[in-house]
Design a protein around this motif. Structure first.
Motif, PDB file in Angstrom:
ATOM      1  N   GLU A   1       6.929  -3.602  12.052  1.00  0.00           N
ATOM      2  CA  GLU A   1       6.315  -4.930  12.080  1.00  0.00           C
ATOM      3  C   GLU A   1       4.801  -4.826  11.983  1.00  0.00           C
ATOM      4  O   GLU A   1       4.133  -5.767  11.532  1.00  0.00           O
ATOM      5  CB  GLU A   1       6.719  -5.662  13.361  1.00  0.00           C
ATOM      6  CG  GLU A   1       8.200  -5.980  13.463  1.00  0.00           C
ATOM      7  CD  GLU A   1       8.519  -6.768  14.710  1.00  0.00           C
ATOM      8  OE1 GLU A   1       7.963  -7.875  14.873  1.00  0.00           O
ATOM      9  OE2 GLU A   1       9.307  -6.273  15.543  1.00  0.00           O
ATOM     10  N   ILE A   2       4.259  -3.716  12.437  1.00  0.00           N
ATOM     11  CA  ILE A   2       2.830  -3.446  12.297  1.00  0.00           C
ATOM     12  C   ILE A   2       2.671  -2.039  11.722  1.00  0.00           C
ATOM     13  O   ILE A   2       3.525  -1.168  11.924  1.00  0.00           O
ATOM     14  CB  ILE A   2       2.073  -3.566  13.639  1.00  0.00           C
ATOM     15  CG1 ILE A   2       2.651  -2.611  14.696  1.00  0.00           C
ATOM     16  CG2 ILE A   2       2.087  -4.999  14.134  1.00  0.00           C
ATOM     17  CD1 ILE A   2       1.877  -2.609  15.996  1.00  0.00           C
ATOM     18  N   TYR A   3       1.562  -1.835  10.973  1.00  0.00           N
ATOM     19  CA  TYR A   3       1.312  -0.538  10.339  1.00  0.00           C
ATOM     20  C   TYR A   3       0.238   0.263  11.059  1.00  0.00           C
ATOM     21  O   TYR A   3       0.158   1.482  10.886  1.00  0.00           O
ATOM     22  CB  TYR A   3       0.882  -0.735   8.886  1.00  0.00           C
ATOM     23  CG  TYR A   3       1.890  -1.438   8.009  1.00  0.00           C
ATOM     24  CD1 TYR A   3       3.240  -1.500   8.354  1.00  0.00           C
ATOM     25  CD2 TYR A   3       1.489  -2.057   6.815  1.00  0.00           C
ATOM     26  CE1 TYR A   3       4.163  -2.147   7.541  1.00  0.00           C
ATOM     27  CE2 TYR A   3       2.403  -2.710   6.005  1.00  0.00           C
ATOM     28  CZ  TYR A   3       3.734  -2.752   6.372  1.00  0.00           C
ATOM     29  OH  TYR A   3       4.643  -3.398   5.560  1.00  0.00           O
ATOM     30  N   ALA A   4      -0.607  -0.411  11.835  1.00  0.00           N
ATOM     31  CA  ALA A   4      -1.677   0.289  12.547  1.00  0.00           C
ATOM     32  C   ALA A   4      -2.011  -0.482  13.818  1.00  0.00           C
ATOM     33  O   ALA A   4      -1.907  -1.711  13.852  1.00  0.00           O
ATOM     34  CB  ALA A   4      -2.925   0.428  11.679  1.00  0.00           C
ATOM     35  N   THR A   5      -2.415   0.231  14.841  1.00  0.00           N
ATOM     36  CA  THR A   5      -2.757  -0.392  16.117  1.00  0.00           C
ATOM     37  C   THR A   5      -3.447   0.615  17.022  1.00  0.00           C
ATOM     38  O   THR A   5      -3.277   1.825  16.844  1.00  0.00           O
ATOM     39  CB  THR A   5      -1.488  -0.917  16.824  1.00  0.00           C
ATOM     40  OG1 THR A   5      -1.851  -1.504  18.089  1.00  0.00           O
ATOM     41  CG2 THR A   5      -0.500   0.206  17.100  1.00  0.00           C
ATOM     42  N   VAL A   6      -4.236   0.133  17.975  1.00  0.00           N
ATOM     43  CA  VAL A   6      -4.633   1.010  19.066  1.00  0.00           C
ATOM     44  C   VAL A   6      -3.347   1.361  19.817  1.00  0.00           C
ATOM     45  O   VAL A   6      -2.405   0.550  19.864  1.00  0.00           O
ATOM     46  CB  VAL A   6      -5.644   0.341  20.014  1.00  0.00           C
ATOM     47  CG1 VAL A   6      -6.966   0.078  19.304  1.00  0.00           C
ATOM     48  CG2 VAL A   6      -5.092  -0.945  20.596  1.00  0.00           C
TER      49      VAL A   6
ATOM     50  N   THR B   1       2.735   6.333   8.488  1.00  0.00           N
ATOM     51  CA  THR B   1       2.359   7.227   7.393  1.00  0.00           C
ATOM     52  C   THR B   1       2.998   6.834   6.059  1.00  0.00           C
ATOM     53  O   THR B   1       2.599   7.345   5.015  1.00  0.00           O
ATOM     54  CB  THR B   1       2.729   8.675   7.737  1.00  0.00           C
ATOM     55  OG1 THR B   1       4.143   8.751   8.017  1.00  0.00           O
ATOM     56  CG2 THR B   1       1.954   9.164   8.959  1.00  0.00           C
ATOM     57  N   LYS B   2       3.965   5.920   6.063  1.00  0.00           N
ATOM     58  CA  LYS B   2       4.541   5.413   4.822  1.00  0.00           C
ATOM     59  C   LYS B   2       3.590   4.436   4.143  1.00  0.00           C
ATOM     60  O   LYS B   2       3.660   4.209   2.932  1.00  0.00           O
ATOM     61  CB  LYS B   2       5.882   4.722   5.099  1.00  0.00           C
ATOM     62  CG  LYS B   2       6.993   5.665   5.520  1.00  0.00           C
ATOM     63  CD  LYS B   2       8.177   4.921   6.100  1.00  0.00           C
ATOM     64  CE  LYS B   2       8.738   3.877   5.153  1.00  0.00           C
ATOM     65  NZ  LYS B   2       9.939   3.202   5.722  1.00  0.00           N
TER      66      LYS B   2
ATOM     67  N   GLY C   1      11.407  10.985  15.466  1.00  0.00           N
ATOM     68  CA  GLY C   1      11.457  11.066  14.014  1.00  0.00           C
ATOM     69  C   GLY C   1      10.835   9.917  13.254  1.00  0.00           C
ATOM     70  O   GLY C   1      10.971   9.833  12.023  1.00  0.00           O
ATOM     71  N   TYR C   2      10.130   9.021  13.937  1.00  0.00           N
ATOM     72  CA  TYR C   2       9.499   7.900  13.239  1.00  0.00           C
ATOM     73  C   TYR C   2       8.233   8.374  12.512  1.00  0.00           C
ATOM     74  O   TYR C   2       7.514   9.257  13.018  1.00  0.00           O
ATOM     75  CB  TYR C   2       9.151   6.779  14.221  1.00  0.00           C
ATOM     76  CG  TYR C   2      10.364   6.052  14.744  1.00  0.00           C
ATOM     77  CD1 TYR C   2      10.975   5.047  13.993  1.00  0.00           C
ATOM     78  CD2 TYR C   2      10.918   6.368  15.984  1.00  0.00           C
ATOM     79  CE1 TYR C   2      12.087   4.379  14.464  1.00  0.00           C
ATOM     80  CE2 TYR C   2      12.037   5.709  16.469  1.00  0.00           C
ATOM     81  CZ  TYR C   2      12.619   4.717  15.698  1.00  0.00           C
ATOM     82  OH  TYR C   2      13.737   4.059  16.168  1.00  0.00           O
TER      83      TYR C   2
END
Length: 381
Positions: A256-261, A172-173, A274-275
């Motif tokens: 390291e990644i922002y989006a993924t299945v 979400t950042k 809390g991530y």
């Protein structure tokens, strides 16, 4: 290995072994020899008096089983549960096929979805459970049991245990909730995540989301060329294809990644810690259920005792809270706590209306062709 082959041949010649099983064993013997420990490596341990083997997904999932089900079961019954792990369903099935006879090494497994149930039944690895010896099965959602009864109406070989969704996780950042909801499945093809995109290596999941991205029903894909083209375009965008739930969580937590299945339960763990990870279940999100399958040759008395223990609300709820996947218990029959109601993929009605599950016959029929095609695209793009 040669001595084992000779023993099998003698059983076949004497009529103690069917031709089907003899041919099956000979066909996989070469593969089996290359597996860690060989096909008989754990046989004596798995057949040890007062023990039964259970194979699962490892990580937080296996930790929850061990703490809230296996250890209490051993304390209550004296039967030790040998806790094994696997990384993916196809590799595990290869190991089961290489085990001879079925159930000699492997007993119970935490299988993914009805399509795995269909595969094991097709190989005649199924057993016949006595439901009268699993009274807590009556507490399970009938909507989860029905697909198994359809495949084996004469007897169940597994009990449904939990459900979840393979949705889309996003940081979400870097990605707003509004953008994620607007793009849906197409977020996985957006230029903003190029180089910071992740995915699971599984062929089904990638094809499923390519179908959604191209506006198709994953259980009735009409334009496979569009799916393959979408996957070819996506592969160069992917920074990492993860191979386990632990790796998925590490990649997201370390940004390291922002989006993924992503598997809903693993994302719930990250959110609980809390991530800044959101979870999106787009229309026709890949929904699935997992079952505990009992492999042919297993001691059914012990297996049924363990299954009933694991389905008891006390154990099932505790495991669900540990795994963060909703249990198979029917919320209209069992008073489930708020911690369960908050889990991704939970359905308070118990009917699972609107959940799109993979059609086992459709996907299993396509496996050899599509899995091979996916491997080529991933390797050459």
């Amino acid at each position: 290995m040669q001595k084992q082959l000779n023993d099998v041949r003698e059983k076949y010649v004497s009529g103690d072994l069917s031709r089907r099983d003899f041919v099956k064993y000979c066909a996989v013997a070469g593969v089996a020899a290359g597996l860690v420990g060989g096909p008989f490596g754990l046989a004596r341990q798995a057949l040890a008096q007062g023990s039964i083997r259970f194979d699962g997904w490892g990580g937080t999932t296996s930790q929850a089983f061990r703490r809230y089900a296996f250890e209490p079961f051993t304390q209550a019954t004296g039967v030790r549960v040998i806790d094994g792990e696997f990384g993916d369903m196809d590799t595990y099935l290869t190991r089961v096929i290489a085990s001879f006879p079925p159930g000699g090494e492997f007993n119970l497994a935490h299988l993914s979805g009805v399509f795995d149930y269909a595969r094991y039944v097709g190989l005649e690895f199924n057993s016949a459970l006595d439901e009268s010896k699993i009274p807590n099965l009556a507490l399970v959602m009938e909507s989860m049991i029905a697909p198994y009864r359809k495949l084996t109406p004469e007897a169940l070989s597994a009990v449904p245990y939990n459900l979840g969704q393979t949705g889309i996780a996003y940081n979400t950042k870097h990605i707003s909730k509004e953008k994620a909801e607007e793009l849906g499945a197409s977020l996985l093809w957006d230029d903003s995540v190029r180089g910071n995109l992740g995915s699971w290596g599984d062929w089904r999941t990638n094809i499923w989301y390519a179908a959604l991205h191209t506006g198709q029903n994953p259980n009735d894909i009409q334009d496979m060329d569009a799916v393959w083209n979408a996957l070819r375009a996506q592969v160069p965008m992917v920074k990492k294809y993860w191979g386990s739930g632990a790796e998925l969580m590490s990649l997201l937590a370390g940004e390291e990644i922002y989006a993924t299945v992503a598997w809903s339960g693993r994302i719930a763990h990250l959110q609980n810690d809390g991530y800044p990870i959101g979870f999106l279940a787009p229309k026709n999100c890949y929904s699935w259920q997992e079952c505990i399958f009992v492999i042919k040759g297993t001691d059914l008395d012990v297996a049924q005792q363990l299954l009933d223990f694991m389905l008891a609300p006390e154990a099932s709820i505790a495991v669900a809270e540990g795994q963060m996947y909703p249990p198979s218990l029917d919320p209209t029959k069992v008073d489930l706590p708020e911690s369960i109601h908050k889990l991704p993929a939970f359905d308070p009605t118990g009917k699972l209306d609107g959940y799109l599950f993979a059609d086992p016959l459709y996907w299993n029929d396509k496996q050899m062709e599509w899995a091979e095609r996916w491997d080529r695209i991933r390797a050459t793009s």
